[in-house]
Design a protein around this motif. Structure first.
Motif, PDB file in Angstrom:
ATOM      1  N   HIS A   1     119.034   3.419  24.123  1.00 54.84           N
ATOM      2  CA  HIS A   1     119.039   2.934  22.743  1.00 54.84           C
ATOM      3  C   HIS A   1     117.961   1.862  22.620  1.00 54.84           C
ATOM      4  CE1 HIS A   1     123.016   4.835  22.016  1.00 54.84           C
ATOM      5  NE2 HIS A   1     123.220   4.507  23.287  1.00 54.84           N
ATOM      6  N   ALA A   2     117.131   1.953  21.568  1.00 53.26           N
ATOM      7  CA  ALA A   2     116.014   1.016  21.445  1.00 53.26           C
ATOM      8  C   ALA A   2     115.620   0.833  19.989  1.00 53.26           C
ATOM      9  CB  ALA A   2     114.820   1.520  22.257  1.00 53.26           C
ATOM     10  N   GLU A   3     114.938  -0.286  19.717  1.00 55.15           N
ATOM     11  CA  GLU A   3     114.421  -0.547  18.371  1.00 55.15           C
ATOM     12  C   GLU A   3     113.194   0.302  18.076  1.00 55.15           C
ATOM     13  OE1 GLU A   3     116.169  -2.384  16.466  1.00 55.15           O
ATOM     14  OE2 GLU A   3     117.506  -3.146  18.040  1.00 55.15           O
ATOM     15  N   TYR A   4     112.433   0.611  19.127  1.00 55.98           N
ATOM     16  CA  TYR A   4     111.199   1.376  18.970  1.00 55.98           C
ATOM     17  C   TYR A   4     111.193   2.514  19.987  1.00 55.98           C
ATOM     18  CZ  TYR A   4     109.661  -2.975  16.714  1.00 55.98           C
ATOM     19  OH  TYR A   4     109.570  -4.082  15.920  1.00 55.98           O
ATOM     20  N   VAL A   5     110.571   3.632  19.606  1.00 56.08           N
ATOM     21  CA  VAL A   5     110.397   4.746  20.522  1.00 56.08           C
ATOM     22  C   VAL A   5     108.931   5.170  20.480  1.00 56.08           C
ATOM     23  CG1 VAL A   5     111.053   6.495  18.798  1.00 56.08           C
ATOM     24  CG2 VAL A   5     111.223   7.022  21.235  1.00 56.08           C
ATOM     25  N   VAL A   6     108.384   5.463  21.651  1.00 53.26           N
ATOM     26  CA  VAL A   6     107.008   5.943  21.778  1.00 53.26           C
ATOM     27  C   VAL A   6     107.060   7.286  22.497  1.00 53.26           C
ATOM     28  CG1 VAL A   6     104.692   5.483  22.665  1.00 53.26           C
ATOM     29  CG2 VAL A   6     106.149   3.572  21.930  1.00 53.26           C
TER      30      VAL A   6
ATOM     31  N   PRO B   1      91.797  11.577  18.458  1.00 54.38           N
ATOM     32  CA  PRO B   1      93.241  11.690  18.714  1.00 54.38           C
ATOM     33  C   PRO B   1      94.093  11.209  17.542  1.00 54.38           C
ATOM     34  CG  PRO B   1      92.117  10.668  20.575  1.00 54.38           C
ATOM     35  CD  PRO B   1      91.131  10.712  19.450  1.00 54.38           C
ATOM     36  N   TYR B   2      95.357  11.594  17.597  1.00 53.63           N
ATOM     37  CA  TYR B   2      96.385  11.070  16.696  1.00 53.63           C
ATOM     38  C   TYR B   2      97.235  10.079  17.473  1.00 53.63           C
ATOM     39  CZ  TYR B   2      95.472  15.193  13.710  1.00 53.63           C
ATOM     40  OH  TYR B   2      94.907  16.156  12.916  1.00 53.63           O
ATOM     41  N   ALA B   3      97.395   8.874  16.953  1.00 50.11           N
ATOM     42  CA  ALA B   3      98.235   7.889  17.628  1.00 50.11           C
ATOM     43  C   ALA B   3      98.716   6.854  16.624  1.00 50.11           C
ATOM     44  CB  ALA B   3      97.471   7.200  18.760  1.00 50.11           C
ATOM     45  N   GLY B   4      99.957   6.400  16.817  1.00 49.61           N
ATOM     46  CA  GLY B   4     100.532   5.392  15.943  1.00 49.61           C
ATOM     47  C   GLY B   4     101.812   5.883  15.306  1.00 49.61           C
ATOM     48  N   GLU B   5     102.159   5.320  14.160  1.00 51.02           N
ATOM     49  CA  GLU B   5     103.361   5.704  13.424  1.00 51.02           C
ATOM     50  C   GLU B   5     103.027   6.817  12.438  1.00 51.02           C
ATOM     51  OE1 GLU B   5     106.546   2.418  12.509  1.00 51.02           O
ATOM     52  OE2 GLU B   5     104.568   1.587  12.080  1.00 51.02           O
ATOM     53  N   PRO B   6     103.574   8.019  12.615  1.00 54.71           N
ATOM     54  CA  PRO B   6     103.279   9.104  11.672  1.00 54.71           C
ATOM     55  C   PRO B   6     103.858   8.865  10.286  1.00 54.71           C
ATOM     56  CG  PRO B   6     104.160   9.954  13.745  1.00 54.71           C
ATOM     57  CD  PRO B   6     104.369   8.473  13.748  1.00 54.71           C
TER      58      PRO B   6
ATOM     59  N   ASP C   1      94.891   7.330  12.941  1.00 52.27           N
ATOM     60  CA  ASP C   1      95.971   7.598  11.987  1.00 52.27           C
ATOM     61  C   ASP C   1      96.558   9.005  12.160  1.00 52.27           C
ATOM     62  OD1 ASP C   1      97.684   7.814   9.861  1.00 52.27           O
ATOM     63  OD2 ASP C   1      96.125   7.860   8.323  1.00 52.27           O
ATOM     64  N   PRO C   2      97.818   9.133  12.615  1.00 49.16           N
ATOM     65  CA  PRO C   2      98.379  10.457  12.857  1.00 49.16           C
ATOM     66  C   PRO C   2      98.743  11.218  11.586  1.00 49.16           C
ATOM     67  CG  PRO C   2     100.017   8.765  13.310  1.00 49.16           C
ATOM     68  CD  PRO C   2      98.735   8.046  13.007  1.00 49.16           C
ATOM     69  N   ALA C   3      98.709  10.553  10.441  1.00 48.22           N
ATOM     70  CA  ALA C   3      99.045  11.221   9.186  1.00 48.22           C
ATOM     71  C   ALA C   3      97.803  11.573   8.363  1.00 48.22           C
ATOM     72  CB  ALA C   3      99.979  10.336   8.359  1.00 48.22           C
ATOM     73  N   ARG C   4      96.616  11.411   8.933  1.00 48.52           N
ATOM     74  CA  ARG C   4      95.403  11.717   8.168  1.00 48.52           C
ATOM     75  C   ARG C   4      95.324  13.224   7.878  1.00 48.52           C
ATOM     76  NH1 ARG C   4      93.607  10.785  13.541  1.00 48.52           N
ATOM     77  NH2 ARG C   4      92.311  12.461  14.400  1.00 48.52           N
ATOM     78  N   SER C   5      94.532  13.570   6.903  1.00 49.65           N
ATOM     79  CA  SER C   5      94.435  14.970   6.486  1.00 49.65           C
ATOM     80  C   SER C   5      93.762  15.806   7.565  1.00 49.65           C
ATOM     81  CB  SER C   5      93.652  15.077   5.176  1.00 49.65           C
ATOM     82  OG  SER C   5      92.335  14.583   5.339  1.00 49.65           O
ATOM     83  N   TYR C   6      94.052  17.091   7.541  1.00 48.86           N
ATOM     84  CA  TYR C   6      93.476  18.023   8.516  1.00 48.86           C
ATOM     85  C   TYR C   6      93.394  19.403   7.878  1.00 48.86           C
ATOM     86  CZ  TYR C   6      98.160  19.981   9.098  1.00 48.86           C
ATOM     87  OH  TYR C   6      99.364  20.585   8.864  1.00 48.86           O
TER      88      TYR C   6
ATOM     89  N   HIS D   1     106.590   6.030  17.255  1.00 52.28           N
ATOM     90  CA  HIS D   1     105.158   6.143  17.543  1.00 52.28           C
ATOM     91  C   HIS D   1     104.882   7.383  18.388  1.00 52.28           C
ATOM     92  CE1 HIS D   1     104.083   1.995  16.190  1.00 52.28           C
ATOM     93  NE2 HIS D   1     105.346   1.779  16.492  1.00 52.28           N
ATOM     94  N   ILE D   2     103.697   7.947  18.197  1.00 51.14           N
ATOM     95  CA  ILE D   2     103.286   9.111  18.987  1.00 51.14           C
ATOM     96  C   ILE D   2     101.840   8.924  19.451  1.00 51.14           C
ATOM     97  CG2 ILE D   2     104.787  10.691  17.698  1.00 51.14           C
ATOM     98  CD1 ILE D   2     102.134  11.710  16.342  1.00 51.14           C
ATOM     99  N   ALA D   3     101.419   9.800  20.358  1.00 46.65           N
ATOM    100  CA  ALA D   3     100.005   9.883  20.757  1.00 46.65           C
ATOM    101  C   ALA D   3      99.763  11.294  21.270  1.00 46.65           C
ATOM    102  CB  ALA D   3      99.673   8.852  21.831  1.00 46.65           C
ATOM    103  N   THR D   4      98.751  11.966  20.719  1.00 48.58           N
ATOM    104  CA  THR D   4      98.448  13.332  21.135  1.00 48.58           C
ATOM    105  C   THR D   4      97.043  13.701  20.679  1.00 48.58           C
ATOM    106  OG1 THR D   4      99.316  15.609  21.150  1.00 48.58           O
ATOM    107  CG2 THR D   4      99.354  14.457  19.039  1.00 48.58           C
ATOM    108  N   GLY D   5      96.571  14.861  21.097  1.00 48.63           N
ATOM    109  CA  GLY D   5      95.287  15.392  20.632  1.00 48.63           C
ATOM    110  C   GLY D   5      94.082  14.655  21.178  1.00 48.63           C
ATOM    111  N   PHE D   6      93.971  14.549  22.513  1.00 51.73           N
ATOM    112  CA  PHE D   6      92.902  13.738  23.102  1.00 51.73           C
ATOM    113  C   PHE D   6      91.618  14.506  23.383  1.00 51.73           C
ATOM    114  CE2 PHE D   6      96.614  11.109  23.781  1.00 51.73           C
ATOM    115  CZ  PHE D   6      96.134   9.874  23.368  1.00 51.73           C
ATOM    116  N   ASN D   7      91.564  15.789  23.063  1.00 48.72           N
ATOM    117  CA  ASN D   7      90.300  16.539  23.114  1.00 48.72           C
ATOM    118  C   ASN D   7      89.604  16.448  24.472  1.00 48.72           C
ATOM    119  OD1 ASN D   7      89.857  17.195  19.989  1.00 48.72           O
ATOM    120  ND2 ASN D   7      90.552  15.078  20.144  1.00 48.72           N
ATOM    121  N   ALA D   8      90.402  16.374  25.545  1.00 44.09           N
ATOM    122  CA  ALA D   8      89.912  16.291  26.932  1.00 44.09           C
ATOM    123  C   ALA D   8      89.244  14.963  27.266  1.00 44.09           C
ATOM    124  CB  ALA D   8      88.970  17.450  27.262  1.00 44.09           C
ATOM    125  N   TRP D   9      89.414  13.949  26.418  1.00 47.22           N
ATOM    126  CA  TRP D   9      88.873  12.618  26.691  1.00 47.22           C
ATOM    127  C   TRP D   9      89.998  11.595  26.596  1.00 47.22           C
ATOM    128  CZ3 TRP D   9      84.418  12.753  28.974  1.00 47.22           C
ATOM    129  CH2 TRP D   9      83.517  13.793  28.688  1.00 47.22           C
ATOM    130  N   GLY D  10      91.042  11.795  27.400  1.00 45.31           N
ATOM    131  CA  GLY D  10      92.238  10.987  27.264  1.00 45.31           C
ATOM    132  C   GLY D  10      92.299   9.732  28.102  1.00 45.31           C
TER     133      GLY D  10
END
Length: 496
Positions: free
Chosen positions: A223-228, A339-344, A389-394, A353-362
């Protein structure tokens, strides 16, 4: 299928000290729970521990053994032809933010290696982008100019210092390389020394919100206040991430070499088929590590052939000896190469929070993203929020699902050591036949979205051609977005 040489597995993981953190058992509490002990997860954890925060990390397998530990581990701001692309597509400000983030990531890695005395074979090396095509010299020059615009030191050379002919090269001096698995082992030790707790073999099977965030494993709950969620592809997100990314793999091979300086530097080619080159070492001595061109996860029915082609290229182009190691590594591409990272969705899912999509440069991007997430949790603003910004347009047509490449008409088509997917009406069975001829069936439906898996005949895994989940031959999860193993299945009467 070709008989492949070398040990299956990453040379970095083989050379690193194995970790042995306990599995999660029972219900515990922390301010932050991090899912995944890769470079993003452990960077976030250590940054938070340094700030005095209470942190728990849950890892589905072992620290350092997954995506980060199977990368080429170049600590560099040079990411092929990225800066010209960013300036032309988004403007100089975004290119500057990308350069700044990755520069900061590289500095952070060096600082932690020094401050925590992490033994990870860190070496300063120049990084080169090269072409063998005389018509592409202008692209190299344009990238150099773009890099200089964002404050990076970039030199154009007539040729790369490689043992084969090249037409032009771009050099970034004073970059670095290391053993990424050993680095993560060191980060994990630093996390626990500062009060953080790490639990291995504790795959998150549920992530939800009640009065606090709750991460559930087979053995317990945090149980936590934040999840990554730092799991290569996010296993959960308040907004869909799978269709914003495209799963991709590389084949990698590590060769024995007589002269460890026969190739001095880190190299990435821009010509198709692309190749990446760097040096390394394992317990037995120096290695030359090469990568082949990328391919969509689960959408190639003969991955073993790619290893054969990579070996052929290496033996023609480089002074290599016996094959020591071979492996595949997976990552996720984004349409804009950032990449996408931060609060979606901070309004509906505050603290997630999440982090993904590093395009082989992680390596540097992942360090920057982990640093940013930790700072946001500590209520410190980050200059890279807009960049990642993980919510940016694509573009909605970016992601391309694939079909299984392993369909067979019957089990008679499955030779010992091989696998196939058998279709009967609406049911699909993924069957692997061991060396003794015994079949081991599981459901062929990926537990993420139900796509039919493909057999990877080099790694002996079931790979999802839609969103990139990878399962062991017995159906257990290697990494997601799937959280549950392939379901048990039985062959139909007469098929076994």
């Amino acid at each position: 299928m070709a008989i492949l040489s070398g040990k299956p597995g990453s040379c970095w993981v083989a050379a690193a000290t194995a970790t042995n953190y306990p599995p999660l058992d029972g219900s515990i509490h922390a301010e932050v729970v991090i899912v995944g002990a890769g470079i993003v997860g452990l960077t976030t954890a250590l940054r938070l521990c340094e700030a005095g925060r209470s942190v728990i990390v849950v890892e589905g397998l072992r620290t350092g053994g997954q995506v980060t530990g199977r990368s080429t581990a170049k600590i560099t701001t040079q990411h092929a032809l990225i800066y010209r692309h960013l300036i032309d597509t988004f403007g100089r400000d975004m290119a500057q933010a990308y350069a700044d983030a990755n520069s900061a990531g590289a500095v952070q890695i060096r600082e932690w290696v020094r401050n925590y005395a992490i033994a990870c074979d860190l070496e300063t090396k120049d990084a080169y982008t090269y072409t063998c095509d005389t018509s592409r010299g202008a692209e190299i020059a344009a990238e150099a100019e773009a890099a200089r615009q964002v404050g990076l030191d970039a030199d154009v050379l007539e040729r790369a210092p490689l043992p084969f002919e090249t037409a032009a090269a771009l050099r970034f001096s004073d970059q670095a390389q290391f053993n990424p698995a050993a680095y993560l082992v060191g980060l994990a030790q630093a996390v626990t020394a500062r009060g953080g707790r790490i639990f291995e073999n504790s795959r998150a099977i549920s992530i939800g919100e009640a009065s606090r965030w709750r991460v559930v494993t087979d053995g317990g709950t945090v149980h936590a206040e934040y999840v990554v969620v730092a799991t290569n592809m996010t296993v959960k997100s308040p907004i869909g991430m799978a269709n914003r990314t495209q799963p991709r793999c590389h084949t990698a091979m590590a060769f024995r070499v007589d002269d460890p300086l026969a190739v001095d530097g880190m190299f990435i080619g821009i010509d198709d088929p692309t190749h990446s080159i760097r040096t390394g070492r394992d317990a037995e001595g120096p290695l030359l590590v090469t990568l082949g061109p990328k391919f969509d996860t689960g959408q190639d029915g003969d991955v073993a052939k790619r290893f054969v082609e990579l070996e052929q290229w290496a033996r023609i182009s480089l002074p290599v000896g016996d094959i020591a190691w071979r492996w595949c590594n997976e990552d996720y591409d984004t349409a804009d190469r950032v990449p996408y990272a931060g609060e979606p969705d901070p309004d509906k899912a505050s603290g997630f929070h999440i982090a993904t999509g590093f395009n082989a440069w992680g390596i540097t991007n992942g360090t920057a993203a982990g640093t940013m997430i930790a700072d946001l949790i500590c209520a410190r603003p980050s200059p890279w929020q807009k960049l990642y910004d993980p919510a940016r347009s694509y573009p909605e047509d970016f992601h391309k699902n694939g079909r299984s490449q392993s369909i067979v008409s019957s089990v008679d088509d499955i030779a010992p050591g091989m696998s196939g997917v058998i279709v009967r009406s609406d049911e699909k069975i993924a069957a692997w036949r061991d060396a003794e001829g015994v079949l081991h069936p599981v459901s062929a439906a990926c537990t993420h979205k139900g796509c039919t898996v493909t057999w990877n005949n080099a790694d002996n895994t079931w790979d999802c051609p839609c969103h990139g989940s990878i399962f062991a031959a017995d159906g257990s999860v290697i990494h997601g977005p799937a959280r549950k193993p392939l379901s048990p299945a039985a062959l139909w009467k007469g098929d076994d």
